[in-house]
Design a protein around this motif. Structure first.
Motif, PDB file in Angstrom:
ATOM      1  N   PHE A 179     -41.303  -9.001 -14.868  1.00  0.00           N
ATOM      2  CA  PHE A 179     -41.037  -7.583 -15.128  1.00  0.00           C
ATOM      3  C   PHE A 179     -42.128  -6.725 -14.508  1.00  0.00           C
ATOM      4  O   PHE A 179     -43.224  -7.202 -14.193  1.00  0.00           O
ATOM      5  N   ALA A 180     -41.793  -5.466 -14.314  1.00  0.00           N
ATOM      6  CA  ALA A 180     -42.780  -4.462 -13.940  1.00  0.00           C
ATOM      7  C   ALA A 180     -42.536  -3.247 -14.821  1.00  0.00           C
ATOM      8  O   ALA A 180     -41.399  -2.828 -15.006  1.00  0.00           O
ATOM      9  N   VAL A 181     -43.615  -2.721 -15.379  1.00  0.00           N
ATOM     10  CA  VAL A 181     -43.534  -1.520 -16.216  1.00  0.00           C
ATOM     11  C   VAL A 181     -44.494  -0.503 -15.625  1.00  0.00           C
ATOM     12  O   VAL A 181     -45.609  -0.858 -15.237  1.00  0.00           O
ATOM     13  N   GLN A 217     -50.425   3.731 -15.939  1.00  0.00           N
ATOM     14  CA  GLN A 217     -50.734   2.405 -15.425  1.00  0.00           C
ATOM     15  C   GLN A 217     -49.450   1.654 -15.100  1.00  0.00           C
ATOM     16  O   GLN A 217     -48.363   2.031 -15.538  1.00  0.00           O
ATOM     17  N   VAL A 218     -49.608   0.609 -14.278  1.00  0.00           N
ATOM     18  CA  VAL A 218     -48.495  -0.292 -14.018  1.00  0.00           C
ATOM     19  C   VAL A 218     -48.889  -1.672 -14.509  1.00  0.00           C
ATOM     20  O   VAL A 218     -50.060  -2.063 -14.438  1.00  0.00           O
ATOM     21  N   ILE A 219     -47.890  -2.398 -15.000  1.00  0.00           N
ATOM     22  CA  ILE A 219     -48.099  -3.749 -15.509  1.00  0.00           C
ATOM     23  C   ILE A 219     -47.051  -4.634 -14.830  1.00  0.00           C
ATOM     24  O   ILE A 219     -45.862  -4.313 -14.836  1.00  0.00           O
ATOM     25  N   VAL A 220     -47.513  -5.730 -14.223  1.00  0.00           N
ATOM     26  CA  VAL A 220     -46.634  -6.566 -13.413  1.00  0.00           C
ATOM     27  C   VAL A 220     -46.756  -8.011 -13.866  1.00  0.00           C
ATOM     28  O   VAL A 220     -47.854  -8.507 -14.124  1.00  0.00           O
ATOM     29  N   VAL A 238     -49.199  -4.507  -5.909  1.00  0.00           N
ATOM     30  CA  VAL A 238     -49.692  -5.215  -7.087  1.00  0.00           C
ATOM     31  C   VAL A 238     -48.708  -6.336  -7.396  1.00  0.00           C
ATOM     32  O   VAL A 238     -47.517  -6.083  -7.590  1.00  0.00           O
ATOM     33  N   THR A 239     -49.190  -7.568  -7.397  1.00  0.00           N
ATOM     34  CA  THR A 239     -48.361  -8.699  -7.800  1.00  0.00           C
ATOM     35  C   THR A 239     -49.139  -9.509  -8.820  1.00  0.00           C
ATOM     36  O   THR A 239     -50.333  -9.310  -8.997  1.00  0.00           O
ATOM     37  N   ALA A 240     -48.439 -10.427  -9.472  1.00  0.00           N
ATOM     38  CA  ALA A 240     -49.085 -11.216 -10.522  1.00  0.00           C
ATOM     39  C   ALA A 240     -49.099 -12.694 -10.161  1.00  0.00           C
ATOM     40  O   ALA A 240     -48.995 -13.555 -11.032  1.00  0.00           O
ATOM     41  N   GLU A 241     -49.216 -12.970  -8.864  1.00  0.00           N
ATOM     42  CA  GLU A 241     -49.257 -14.361  -8.448  1.00  0.00           C
ATOM     43  C   GLU A 241     -50.421 -15.078  -9.122  1.00  0.00           C
ATOM     44  O   GLU A 241     -51.520 -14.549  -9.213  1.00  0.00           O
ATOM     45  N   HIS A 242     -50.179 -16.277  -9.550  1.00  0.00           N
ATOM     46  CA  HIS A 242     -51.200 -17.139 -10.139  1.00  0.00           C
ATOM     47  C   HIS A 242     -51.742 -16.610 -11.456  1.00  0.00           C
ATOM     48  O   HIS A 242     -52.746 -17.102 -11.951  1.00  0.00           O
ATOM     49  N   GLU A 255     -52.545  -5.647 -14.499  1.00  0.00           N
ATOM     50  CA  GLU A 255     -52.477  -4.229 -14.849  1.00  0.00           C
ATOM     51  C   GLU A 255     -53.298  -3.411 -13.861  1.00  0.00           C
ATOM     52  O   GLU A 255     -54.376  -3.822 -13.456  1.00  0.00           O
ATOM     53  N   THR A 256     -52.794  -2.277 -13.463  1.00  0.00           N
ATOM     54  CA  THR A 256     -53.515  -1.406 -12.544  1.00  0.00           C
ATOM     55  C   THR A 256     -53.404   0.040 -13.041  1.00  0.00           C
ATOM     56  O   THR A 256     -52.322   0.494 -13.404  1.00  0.00           O
ATOM     57  N   ARG A 257     -54.540   0.732 -13.051  1.00  0.00           N
ATOM     58  CA  ARG A 257     -54.556   2.126 -13.526  1.00  0.00           C
ATOM     59  C   ARG A 257     -54.012   3.071 -12.450  1.00  0.00           C
ATOM     60  O   ARG A 257     -54.198   2.838 -11.259  1.00  0.00           O
ATOM     61  N   LEU A 258     -53.379   4.113 -12.884  1.00  0.00           N
ATOM     62  CA  LEU A 258     -52.892   5.151 -11.978  1.00  0.00           C
ATOM     63  C   LEU A 258     -53.618   6.449 -12.283  1.00  0.00           C
ATOM     64  O   LEU A 258     -53.899   6.756 -13.434  1.00  0.00           O
ATOM     65  N   ASP A 259     -53.905   7.219 -11.223  1.00  0.00           N
ATOM     66  CA  ASP A 259     -54.421   8.568 -11.445  1.00  0.00           C
ATOM     67  C   ASP A 259     -53.714   9.513 -10.467  1.00  0.00           C
ATOM     68  O   ASP A 259     -52.692   9.166  -9.904  1.00  0.00           O
TER      69      ASP A 259
END
Ligand code: ZN
Lengths: 372, 259
Positions: free
Chosen positions: A62-64, A73-76, A94-98, A104-108
């Motif tokens: 999922f991606a939020v 923020q985005v969560i992958v 942004v990927t969640a490999e491994h 999670e990555t912050r957005l501004d």
């Protein structure tokens, strides 16, 4: 703020400040749960909480994303990915490999655009203000979030066909939707035996986008002009005697055919390599990935190390067979059937004929044979 | 040499969301890793692909396999499928793709043989990069090769499911076969077109990168393809050559000894 979705097999849930793309059945309770939260204006952390409520194994991909008042923020997780576009036009994936949990990555305010993607996004993007759809991707333009929000109705007017409730979407999903896979998956591990989740700490991807994919190469079959002997063996257009059976070849108009196997290399070990393509031989041969037709690659035993890693190559050109020494340390000797042996000059292709013996080391050689 | 290579494999298959039956079959033995995608009415496709994988499973039972045996074996399977169809009119015209890897002994060391008839595929994933090892025997691929179709158009062309070579053909199809040496750390994906029809190479690579255990990787790939649409049966076999803990020796070519 402008949100568009691309049709696909995942489910997208969008609300006024949060957007979710998830690999789930549209009828799954978690989709309904997320939709209730999203349309009520919940933030991304509440959405992730709702997703994780069934345990993280229930939803692997999922991606939020959430964004409000210049921050978010985005969560992958799993196979999902998010592409961020900055005010300077730069992009970051942004990927969640491994990562067994999520990334999670912050957005501004430096982010103007988000693209949430599953494995496949297809078709053109359609506007979606708020709702639940089967989707493969979500494009979110954040730039307009920086200015006072427009009335939502303005967008909704063009989005009528896609603003649907989870119940309506569920109808479009075939009854056969069953995950995971059927009983033939006999080699699958018992649930949870390999995926170890020891903590739910937030992690940040250090080097997103490390995976490269090479597009598949469509190799055109090599065509050669050919004539036939009375037994039907294909031969070069100017052949007088058949290269396979030795019989005379009557004069005839050549036709273009996919190149037949030109013979074989019989190695001193007894093994046979068909000349339906080129051959690379050496102690630790390494073929580049830029060739559209992959050669046979043969590793030769060399206990004394006197065969080079990439030692000699056989190349096919039309009906001709060439031997090329690849700058080997100890050289390559070519012995034509009715001529004196000679050393190959590195990187200079020399045509070889059937019966030629090519030697790489005292005890390692091969013969070019043509057999019927 | 450091002894026998350690090979680990995982496989998964799913009927998908559209088809009534799963006509894909796969085989995983200690030396054969293959996928067969059957075609034909009245579940005959399942019969054809089942015959193909059952036949392939016998490769290696008698000991060391040589590349030429793989070729002969596949040609013989074509005859077996034709003969089965001749015995049962409902199975007339059934066929199957067959694609995979076989561990062989060649020139004194272990090598892989990649074989292919049809439009199932073998990919190699190593060092973060994906490479398709097989060339599709499909109408669209031949049109792409001839420059009459772009790869992008091929992905959606209605002819993309038309294979130009299959087992069960009146004249035995020529299998594509080539050898290359084993390399520790290599990961291979053998799959039916139900996987590659839903996920592009980048998506395949990203899933392969995400799972260490080949069983998880295979299951995750199949699941992703079903979720992405599942318009066809989906099968994935993931094969890992697990690195041993021995550091590589043998880096320099020695000057030839004068005897
Ligand atoms: Zn002849």
């Amino acid at each position: 703020m402008e949100v568009r979705y691309r049709p696909g097999g995942w489910v997208a849930v969008t609300g006024p400040r949060t957007w979710l793309l998830v690999a789930a059945d549209a009828a799954a309770p978690l989709v309904a749960r997320c939709w209730e939260l999203a349309r009520a204006g919940a933030d991304e952390v509440e959405l992730v909480g709702a997703i994780a409520a069934d345990g993280l194994r229930a939803v692997r991909d999922f991606a939020v994303a959430g964004f409000a008042e210049g921050a978010g923020q985005v969560i992958v997780r799993g196979a999902a990915r998010v592409e961020l576009t900055g005010t300077d036009g730069s992009t970051r994936v942004v990927t969640a490999e491994h990562v067994s949990t999520w990334v999670e990555t912050r957005l501004d305010r430096s982010t103007v655009r988000l693209v949430l993607g599953g494995p496949v996004t297809e078709g053109s993007a359609l506007p979606l203000d708020s709702g639940v759809v089967r989707a493969g991707g979500l494009d979110i333009e954040l730039a307009q979030a920086l200015v006072p929000a427009e009335p939502a109705e303005a967008v909704q007017a063009v989005a009528a066909p896609v603003v649907v409730s989870p119940a309506a979407v569920a109808v479009t999903v075939p009854e056969t939707t069953k995950l995971p896979v059927d009983e033939r998956t006999t080699h699958l591990p018992a649930e949870g035996t390999t995926e170890v989740i020891t903590h739910l700490a937030w992690a940040v991807a250090e080097d997103p986008g490390a995976t490269r994919a090479r597009p598949a190469t469509a190799a055109a079959p090599t065509l050669v002009p050919a004539i036939r002997c009375d037994s039907g063996h294909w031969n070069p257009p100017h052949a007088v005697a058949c290269r396979v059976c030795g019989a005379g070849v009557p004069p005839q108009q050549p036709v273009d055919i996919p190149r037949p196997t030109l013979g074989a290399l019989r190695l001193s070990s007894g093994d046979l390599v068909q000349l339906d393509r080129g051959v690379l031989l050496g102690r630790a041969p390494d073929v580049g990935s830029d060739q559209s037709v992959r050669p046979h690659v043969v590793r030769l035993r060399s206990p004394d190390g006197d065969i080079s890693r990439n030692h000699v190559e056989i190349r096919l050109l039309g009906w001709q067979v060439f031997a090329v020494d690849l700058g080997s340390r100890n050289g390559t000797v070519v012995a034509p059937p009715a001529d004196l042996p000679f050393d190959l000059v590195a990187y200079q292709p020399v045509e070889i004929v059937p019966g030629t013996v090519v030697s790489l080391a005292d005890d390692t050689s091969f013969v070019f044979e043509v057999v019927g | 040499m450091t002894g026998e290579p350690t090979i680990r494999a995982g496989a998964a298959t799913d009927v998908g969301l559209v088809r009534a039956a799963n006509e894909d079959n796969y085989v995983v033995t200690s030396s054969v890793f293959a996928v067969a995608d059957g075609m034909g009415g009245h579940a005959a496709g399942d019969v054809a692909s089942g015959l193909a994988v059952a036949g392939l499973a016998q490769l290696g039972l008698a000991g060391v396999v040589r590349p030429e045996e793989v070729r002969r074996h596949i040609v013989r399977l074509n005859g077996d499928i034709l003969a089965a169809a001749a015995r049962n009119p409902e199975q007339w015209g059934m066929g199957t793709t067959v694609t995979g890897l076989c561990l062989v002994d060649f020139a004194g060391s272990p090598h892989w043989v990649v074989f292919n008839v049809g439009d199932s595929r073998v990919y190699r994933y190593a060092g973060g990069s994906m490479e398709q090892l097989t060339v599709d025997h499909s109408e669209v691929n031949e049109l792409v090769a001839a420059g009459k179709l772009s790869p992008a158009e091929a992905a959606t062309d209605p002819r993309r499911n038309v294979v130009t070579r299959a087992l069960g053909s009146p004249t035995a199809p020529e299998p594509d076969i080539f050898v290359f040496p084993l390399a520790e750390g290599d990961r291979f994906l053998v799959c039916s077109d139900g996987l590659t029809g839903e996920l592009d190479d980048g998506a395949l690579a990203s899933v392969l990168a995400s799972w260490d255990d080949p069983r998880d990787a295979a299951a995750s790939l199949v699941r992703a393809a079903v979720v992405a649409g599942g318009r066809d049966n989906v099968t994935a076999v993931v094969v890992d050559h697990v690195p041993a803990h021995t550091p590589p020796a043998d880096d320099e070519t020695a000057p030839r000894k004068v005897s």
